[in-house]
Design a protein around this motif. Sequence first.
Motif, PDB file in Angstrom:
ATOM      1  N   LEU B 171      -9.561  44.264  39.331  1.00  0.00           N
ATOM      2  CA  LEU B 171      -9.336  44.175  40.779  1.00  0.00           C
ATOM      3  C   LEU B 171     -10.598  43.660  41.485  1.00  0.00           C
ATOM      4  N   PHE B 172     -11.752  44.086  40.999  1.00  0.00           N
ATOM      5  CA  PHE B 172     -13.040  43.601  41.537  1.00  0.00           C
ATOM      6  C   PHE B 172     -13.061  42.058  41.536  1.00  0.00           C
ATOM      7  N   THR B 174     -10.503  39.985  41.221  1.00  0.00           N
ATOM      8  CA  THR B 174      -9.406  39.423  42.010  1.00  0.00           C
ATOM      9  C   THR B 174      -9.746  39.396  43.497  1.00  0.00           C
ATOM     10  N   LEU B 176     -12.701  39.624  45.066  1.00  0.00           N
ATOM     11  CA  LEU B 176     -13.802  38.724  45.404  1.00  0.00           C
ATOM     12  C   LEU B 176     -13.410  37.260  45.202  1.00  0.00           C
ATOM     13  N   GLY B 177     -12.682  36.972  44.129  1.00  0.00           N
ATOM     14  CA  GLY B 177     -12.267  35.593  43.866  1.00  0.00           C
ATOM     15  C   GLY B 177     -11.350  35.061  44.962  1.00  0.00           C
ATOM     16  N   MET B 178     -10.357  35.878  45.365  1.00  0.00           N
ATOM     17  CA  MET B 178      -9.436  35.457  46.437  1.00  0.00           C
ATOM     18  C   MET B 178     -10.200  35.177  47.721  1.00  0.00           C
ATOM     19  N   HIS B 209      -2.960  36.107  55.181  1.00  0.00           N
ATOM     20  CA  HIS B 209      -2.424  35.694  53.879  1.00  0.00           C
ATOM     21  C   HIS B 209      -3.037  36.523  52.745  1.00  0.00           C
ATOM     22  N   ASP B 212      -2.001  40.205  52.783  1.00  0.00           N
ATOM     23  CA  ASP B 212      -0.582  40.265  52.370  1.00  0.00           C
ATOM     24  C   ASP B 212      -0.452  40.117  50.855  1.00  0.00           C
ATOM     25  N   MET B 213      -1.097  39.075  50.317  1.00  0.00           N
ATOM     26  CA  MET B 213      -1.002  38.814  48.871  1.00  0.00           C
ATOM     27  C   MET B 213      -1.539  40.009  48.087  1.00  0.00           C
ATOM     28  N   LEU B 214      -2.680  40.527  48.519  1.00  0.00           N
ATOM     29  CA  LEU B 214      -3.329  41.602  47.777  1.00  0.00           C
ATOM     30  C   LEU B 214      -2.513  42.888  47.867  1.00  0.00           C
ATOM     31  N   HIS B 216       0.771  43.261  48.563  1.00  0.00           N
ATOM     32  CA  HIS B 216       1.988  43.099  47.762  1.00  0.00           C
ATOM     33  C   HIS B 216       1.649  43.181  46.270  1.00  0.00           C
ATOM     34  N   GLY B 217       0.483  42.650  45.911  1.00  0.00           N
ATOM     35  CA  GLY B 217       0.065  42.653  44.507  1.00  0.00           C
ATOM     36  C   GLY B 217      -0.224  44.042  43.974  1.00  0.00           C
ATOM     37  N   VAL B 218      -0.737  44.902  44.815  1.00  0.00           N
ATOM     38  CA  VAL B 218      -1.191  46.228  44.377  1.00  0.00           C
ATOM     39  C   VAL B 218      -0.111  47.293  44.564  1.00  0.00           C
TER      40      VAL B 218
END
Lengths: 232, 232
Positions: B171-172, B174, B176-178, B209, B212-214, B216-218
Amino acid sequence: MKRDTLKLLPPFASAGGDMARGADATREKLLAAAHELLVERGGGHVSVNDICGHAGANVAMVKYCFANKDGLFQALIDRITSGFIRDIECLDALALAAPEKLKRHVVGIVKNYVRYPYINRLINLQLLSADPDGVQHLANNFALPLRAWYGRLLKEGVARGEFRVIDPTLLFFTVLGMAEFYFTAQPLMRGAFARGKLSQSAIKRFIQHTTDMLLHGVLVPPPQRARARKSQ
Amino acid sequence: MKRDTLKLLPPFASAGGDMARGADATREKLLAAAHELLVERGGGHVSVNDICGHAGANVAMVKYCFANKDGLFQALIDRITSGFIRDIECLDALALAAPEKLKRHVVGIVKNYVRYPYINRLINLQLLSADPDGVQHLANNFALPLRAWYGRLLKEGVARGEFRVIDPTLLFFTVLGMAEFYFTAQPLMRGAFARGKLSQSAIKRFIQHTTDMLLHGVLVPPPQRARARKSQ
């Protein structure tokens, strides 16, 4: 790294072969040598002399084939990113639903970062350089076709009630950011979380995590999806 | 960029003030000057002479305060990343559910990238350098505390049936990369998708965005979440 491992890398498959002759053969050898040295040095500094020494080529050939070192690196970026675009064309040829296509695409992106671990650094250097032509080239040959593909995929998924409404430009940054940072930040990974080289099982877990996060992020939650399907 | 805009940036608030004296004041002035020049030049090359000229300080003070330019940049990274860690400590002091904490954390991370657009480049250069001490420092002061916080947050969310089971280390990368790639790749954004500087409304859309993505992802999808709550 042994020379023959290159045979595993499709974009450079012809480097050691007998097919290409003369300047074309030298061009391929120089690209293959730059690739090998960048892999060996984790994207660190690689000079024209190093590349030519490794390729067994005269230094003047860099000027002849690519104008200069930047041109050589530009050609290497092109070779790799055109593979990214070929991958999505291959995916489009398969009769797959949008979520499965997106999943396979992410697996492919991650595998390309494994294969070319220096590509982020090359692209970042190009993005930071003052050369607008290089950036425009990357935009036209990589970013625009990939964004267009996300646009088509999202439209298809939304029409089938599978995907939430998402901006394809922002999805472009999300997918690449999720995939690239893990590789860019490997020194931090080794310093903080795990010693030793990136293992195959770690890459497998990263792929599973990333596709899960992305698909949960993009998909309409299940009950709404069922309602959307019934109303079709 | 006007000098007084620095007053908006908490880590350097004392730079123009009268509180710090002597070497401490010079240290702050050098950090503030490096920050301003890096913002102006989009993270491009900034020399010790540039920094000292901008700060109105003698070049010898860089050696005295930071040993060398790398030391100055290390101190700048420290200053900024310690702010990231302070932000999560402030979040922990609020009585918020895990999803809301995660959301506010991502908003904070993105805002830090807006405020310090050069931080990725500084960190990437440090990661690529052969200096294991610098990487270890970043690991201890930034990556490990942040990963530990994700670990606690995920545990809390999973216990309440709100979060899927997710590896905090992954998750770290993900999160930071996003957040970071959108800023790292701004030259590509301008070359391919949108001319001109990053607008406030574009940043707002990116934050919406990304959160929302994160989330929904988690998050566990709603029907399963309701079942988990009933069985508690």
